[in-house]
Write a protein that holds these residues in place. Sequence first.
Motif, short mmCIF file in Angstrom:
data_model
loop_
_atom_site.label_atom_id
_atom_site.label_comp_id
_atom_site.label_asym_id
_atom_site.label_seq_id
_atom_site.Cartn_x
_atom_site.Cartn_y
_atom_site.Cartn_z
N TRP A 140 0.85 -1.25 -0.40
CA TRP A 140 0.12 -0.10 -0.25
C TRP A 140 0.82 1.33 0.11
O TRP A 140 1.59 1.62 0.76
N ILE A 141 0.22 2.42 -0.60
CA ILE A 141 1.26 3.54 -0.82
C ILE A 141 0.06 4.56 -0.33
O ILE A 141 -0.90 4.98 -1.20
N ARG A 142 1.20 5.34 1.12
CA ARG A 142 0.15 6.61 1.73
C ARG A 142 0.50 7.58 1.37
O ARG A 142 2.35 7.35 1.46
N PRO A 143 0.13 8.70 1.12
CA PRO A 143 0.78 10.12 1.41
C PRO A 143 0.56 10.16 2.68
O PRO A 143 0.45 10.14 3.81
N ALA A 144 2.44 10.62 3.07
CA ALA A 144 2.91 11.33 4.39
C ALA A 144 3.03 12.41 4.38
O ALA A 144 4.90 12.86 3.85
N GLY A 145 2.60 13.34 4.70
CA GLY A 145 3.26 14.60 4.22
C GLY A 145 2.78 15.54 3.35
O GLY A 145 2.91 14.54 1.95
N PRO A 146 3.01 16.59 2.25
CA PRO A 146 2.94 17.23 1.75
C PRO A 146 4.33 16.54 1.06
O PRO A 146 4.28 17.47 -0.67
N ARG A 147 5.37 16.37 0.74
CA ARG A 147 6.37 15.76 0.64
C ARG A 147 6.71 13.91 1.06
O ARG A 147 8.02 14.11 0.84
N GLY A 148 6.12 13.65 1.37
CA GLY A 148 6.03 12.05 0.94
C GLY A 148 5.06 10.64 0.87
O GLY A 148 3.86 11.58 0.68
N LEU A 179 9.52 5.21 4.13
CA LEU A 179 9.23 6.31 3.59
C LEU A 179 10.06 6.63 3.03
O LEU A 179 11.14 6.54 2.76
N VAL A 180 9.58 7.20 1.53
CA VAL A 180 10.18 8.43 0.71
C VAL A 180 9.49 9.68 0.64
O VAL A 180 8.51 9.91 0.50
N THR A 181 10.66 10.39 0.40
CA THR A 181 10.93 12.00 0.70
C THR A 181 10.95 12.10 -0.32
O THR A 181 12.41 12.22 -0.93
N PHE A 182 10.40 13.39 -0.80
CA PHE A 182 10.51 13.69 -2.01
C PHE A 182 10.19 15.43 -2.24
O PHE A 182 10.05 16.53 -1.39
N ASP A 183 11.25 16.30 -3.49
CA ASP A 183 11.79 17.71 -3.60
C ASP A 183 10.11 17.80 -4.97
O ASP A 183 9.83 17.43 -5.11
N GLU A 184 10.65 19.60 -5.30
CA GLU A 184 9.42 19.76 -5.80
C GLU A 184 9.95 19.75 -7.73
O GLU A 184 9.55 19.60 -8.68
N THR A 185 11.13 18.61 -8.05
CA THR A 185 11.53 18.37 -8.86
C THR A 185 10.60 17.00 -9.58
O THR A 185 10.52 16.46 -10.84
#
Length: 208
Positions: free
Chosen positions: A2-10, A47-53
């Motif tokens: 399962w893939i779930r949102p984790a805040g605005p950038r995760g 947990l995978v966090t990402f940036d604006e790219t």
Amino acid sequence: MWIRPAGPRGVLVECDDLAQVMALHRALAADRPVGVVDLVPAARTVLVTFDETTTRGRLEAHLRQAVDRPSPPDGPATRPGDVVEIDVAYDGADLEEVAAQTGLTTAEVVRRHTDRTYVVAFCGFSPGFGYLVGADPALTVPRRASPRPRVPAGSVALAGEFTGVYPRSGPGGWQLIGHTTARLWDLDREPPALLAPGTRVRFARVAP
């Protein structure tokens, strides 16, 4: 999975078991998606966090593809030769109890513990603490019924399928079988943690 949102950038990937966590982490570390800032594996999640790219949609699509294709047998931190060796004096307070629980002699417990190459599955509990897998199944023992209020820094311990080393003194309920003078967490070192997910580890016996 399962893939779930984790805040605005995760995004939080929920896996079936630890083996799937480790396979996914290896795949993502070997072929890091564009825009990924950090990968944080745990016992059942990554947990995978990402940036604006990148966008959440593109990242989720990449994650699903990573799960479907075979992961590399070794990640960047587990190439042949990249093994952290930790010297251990096997004089832990629970060594005899572990021997009794497993039906082994203390010498056999030590031999089996030093015979294996471990892999850091994930980190947690305290800075620098790695949950190491790959132990001899005969050394699977439960946590202590009553945790200790203070476990000395450098204590080498067993709990369930894991081996670990306490980076600093504090409370803990794992079975103590030895100690090391290796510094697991050092703010003057880059990176501060001696162990990271994917790191291979071996233990070497030294005199107390």
